[in-house]
Design an enzyme around this catalytic site. Structure first.
Site, PDB file in Angstrom:
ATOM      1  N   GLY A   8      49.096  43.035  50.282  1.00 26.94           N
ATOM      2  CA  GLY A   8      48.580  42.626  48.713  1.00 26.94           C
ATOM      3  C   GLY A   8      48.468  41.080  49.095  1.00 26.94           C
ATOM      4  N   LYS A  16      45.043  29.963  46.920  1.00 29.81           N
ATOM      5  CA  LYS A  16      45.789  30.284  47.906  1.00 29.81           C
ATOM      6  C   LYS A  16      46.870  29.126  47.926  1.00 29.81           C
ATOM      7  CE  LYS A  16      45.649  32.069  52.597  1.00 29.81           C
ATOM      8  NZ  LYS A  16      44.676  32.285  53.755  1.00 29.81           N
ATOM      9  N   ASP A  62      57.813  32.869  48.974  1.00 30.89           N
ATOM     10  CA  ASP A  62      57.695  31.743  47.917  1.00 30.89           C
ATOM     11  C   ASP A  62      56.352  31.702  47.469  1.00 30.89           C
ATOM     12  OD1 ASP A  62      56.204  30.463  50.021  1.00 30.89           O
ATOM     13  OD2 ASP A  62      57.859  28.915  50.108  1.00 30.89           O
ATOM     14  N   ARG A  95      39.532  28.737  47.345  1.00 22.40           N
ATOM     15  CA  ARG A  95      38.676  29.424  48.161  1.00 22.40           C
ATOM     16  C   ARG A  95      37.607  30.294  47.579  1.00 22.40           C
ATOM     17  NH1 ARG A  95      41.600  33.450  52.684  1.00 22.40           N
ATOM     18  NH2 ARG A  95      41.595  34.891  50.848  1.00 22.40           N
ATOM     19  N   ASP A 146      43.723  44.210  57.437  1.00 27.47           N
ATOM     20  CA  ASP A 146      43.753  43.481  56.048  1.00 27.47           C
ATOM     21  C   ASP A 146      42.857  42.215  56.316  1.00 27.47           C
ATOM     22  OD1 ASP A 146      46.460  43.152  57.792  1.00 27.47           O
ATOM     23  OD2 ASP A 146      46.685  41.455  56.485  1.00 27.47           O
ATOM     24  N   ASN A 147      42.794  41.672  57.593  1.00 28.48           N
ATOM     25  CA  ASN A 147      41.947  40.310  57.658  1.00 28.48           C
ATOM     26  C   ASN A 147      40.337  40.677  57.883  1.00 28.48           C
ATOM     27  OD1 ASN A 147      44.323  39.128  57.043  1.00 28.48           O
ATOM     28  ND2 ASN A 147      44.643  38.908  59.351  1.00 28.48           N
TER      29      ASN A 147
END
EC number: 2.7.7.-
Length: 488
Positions: free
Chosen positions: A90, A113, A125, A176, A252-253
């Site tokens: 996620g 991002k 973080d 982005r 996931d990319n």
């Protein structure tokens, strides 16, 4: 042109049923400021560069004061990372701020991002560092300039706040843009958690928004999967043709739309090294440059598995069977263009393979070679030194050059016309890692002028840009074969 307040949000993804993610309040850096903005990306939103200078731009895009209509949302997904399935990933440091409809009706995700932790941060973080932010910002525009589908950076929001990684680094946020941030791993999450209704909901959402010609059609899911196979094959062929190594091709990319997504430890080839590994964490070379076509197929098979509640195994196999022919066709089309060839001939594949073998043996710079090849004089006995001199043992080039000269003659090639064609497809500039590092070093000292300069050069990589000539040169000794960390 529009103002910020006139942006039209249509947050279709945030309106999907519960379970697709989580609404999140961003936690931006309190001292965030705009340090670079991409005029070309602003134009997609019908915004002017002047609009980006308003304090409201930083407040909105950084998440401190979302615009009316924004619904910050962290998307859930899973993925195969280095071949191992990770069941819950996620958006750990990213947020979908909202989806904007432009004047033509096209939809753009605005993605922040580095905006702080989310329910998917896994103890992190939620921050991004300036180093990785600049790399993604510049490479997105470089790929767009090369004509390769990609996410794009709208701007960088800088900060003096420290971010703790292997060392203390400077924090930053990237705004982005992309038509969608749905990944192969989004489908995998719902498949492996046995939420079959959500697999169908997600597929219908993607089809409605991005493949509307398939909406409501019988067999739409199989046709959708076949289209994703085609787009992925084309994308990876484009990567290989320009010498781009992604570095971390986890599922996931992988974009469901065939976009280049999530720039991390990427690298463009310097010397032609087929086994080039740009990610120093990839000790087995799973994502080496020459493995990317194979990994593309493997990842598509993972996606096909995740769609098996919507399509049959036979339909999945049939779609996957189209990958290799599609990849081969797209790759050879690109290579013929790079060689200035107009016609398709059976011997072309061998011509390319022979060239690659000689380039690898001689450690020839990939981008500089093809740019120089446009000036190759095809007449018998003509001076070929500008290209020939790139080979320490020029006799190896001479043997290939004879075949190339004969191939050009066979289709009646005219040097001046061929040179013009080749200049349009063989870039002078790519984002080499050493160039990116130089921009990063200056930016970390507070000077973003090189970031902005490179943004302009890389957006038009086929032009000469005489004042940027050093960035088209072979890398300095310290900048050769750089491997990059996944840390961001």
């Amino acid at each position: 042109m529009a103002t910020l307040e006139q942006l039209r949000f249509d947050n279709t993804y945030a309106r999907l049923p519960a379970g697709f993610g989580a609404r999140v309040h961003p936690s931006p850096f309190p001292d965030a400021k705009l340090v670079s903005v991409n005029p070309a990306a602003l134009k997609l939103l019908d915004l002017t560069p002047e609009e980006a200078q308003r304090p409201e731009f930083v407040a909105a895009m950084g998440g401190a004061k979302p615009l009316p209509g924004m619904e910050p949302f962290a998307m859930v997904y899973a993925g195969h990372q280095f071949g191992v399935y990770v069941p819950r990933l996620g958006d750990g440091r990213a947020l979908l701020l909202g989806e904007v409809r432009d004047a033509a009706g096209a939809k753009w995700d605005l993605h922040l991002k580095g905006g702080g932790p989310t329910p998917f941060s896994r103890g992190g973080d939620g921050r991004a560092v300036l180093r990785s932010t600049i790399r993604e910002y510049l490479c997105g525009e470089a790929m767009h300039g090369l004509g390769i589908p990609t996410t794009r950076g709208l701007g960088i929001l800088g900060s003096q706040a420290p971010v703790y990684r292997e060392a203390v680094e400077t924090g930053a946020m990237l705004v982005r843009m992309a038509p969608s941030h749905v990944r192969f791993g989004t489908f995998e999450f719902f498949h492996y958690t046995e939420q079959t209704e959500h697999v169908a909901t997600l597929a219908d959402h993607v089809i409605t928004e991005h493949f509307p010609q398939l909406a409501g059609q019988e067999g739409r899911y199989a046709r959708f999967y076949t289209e994703v196979v085609e787009r992925t094959a084309r994308l990876i062929a484009q990567w290989q043709a320009v010498g781009f190594a992604h570095g971390v091709m986890n599922t996931d990319n992988m974009s469901i739309l065939g976009l280049t997504l999530d720039y991390g430890p990427f690298g463009f080839l310097d010397d032609f090294e087929p086994g080039f590994i740009c990610n120093h964490s990839d000790d087995r070379g799973r994502y080496a440059f020459d493995q990317q076509p194979r990994i593309g197929l493997w990842n598509l098979a993972c996606l096909g598995e995740a769609l098996l509640t919507l399509i049959s195994e036979d339909e999945a196999r049939a779609a996957l069977a189209t990958y290799q022919p599609a990849y081969n066709a797209h790759f050879m089309d690109r290579m013929r263009a790079k060689l200035g060839l107009r016609e398709t001939r059976d011997e072309d594949r061998e011509l390319v393979s022979d060239l690659f073998a000689r380039m690898a043996e001689a450690h020839v710079d990939y981008t500089r070679f093809f740019r120089a090849l446009g000036h190759f004089a095809s007449a018998d006995g003509a001076d070929t030194r500008p290209v020939r001199d790139m080979f320490p043992a020029p006799e190896g080039f001479d043997a290939w050059a004879g075949r190339y000269r004969a191939r050009l003659a066979a289709e009646g090639s005219v040097d001046a016309e061929r040179h013009a064609r080749m200049t349009r497809v063989n870039p002078k500039y790519v984002l080499r890692n050493w160039v990116a590092q130089e921009a990063i070093s200056r930016a970390e000292a507070g000077d973003f002028s090189l970031v902005d300069r490179l943004l302009g050069v890389l957006s038009d990589p086929f032009a000469e840009h005489p004042d940027a000539e050093p960035y088209a040169a072979a890398p300095p000794t310290w900048g050769r074969h750089l491997a990059v960390s996944c840390s961001s």
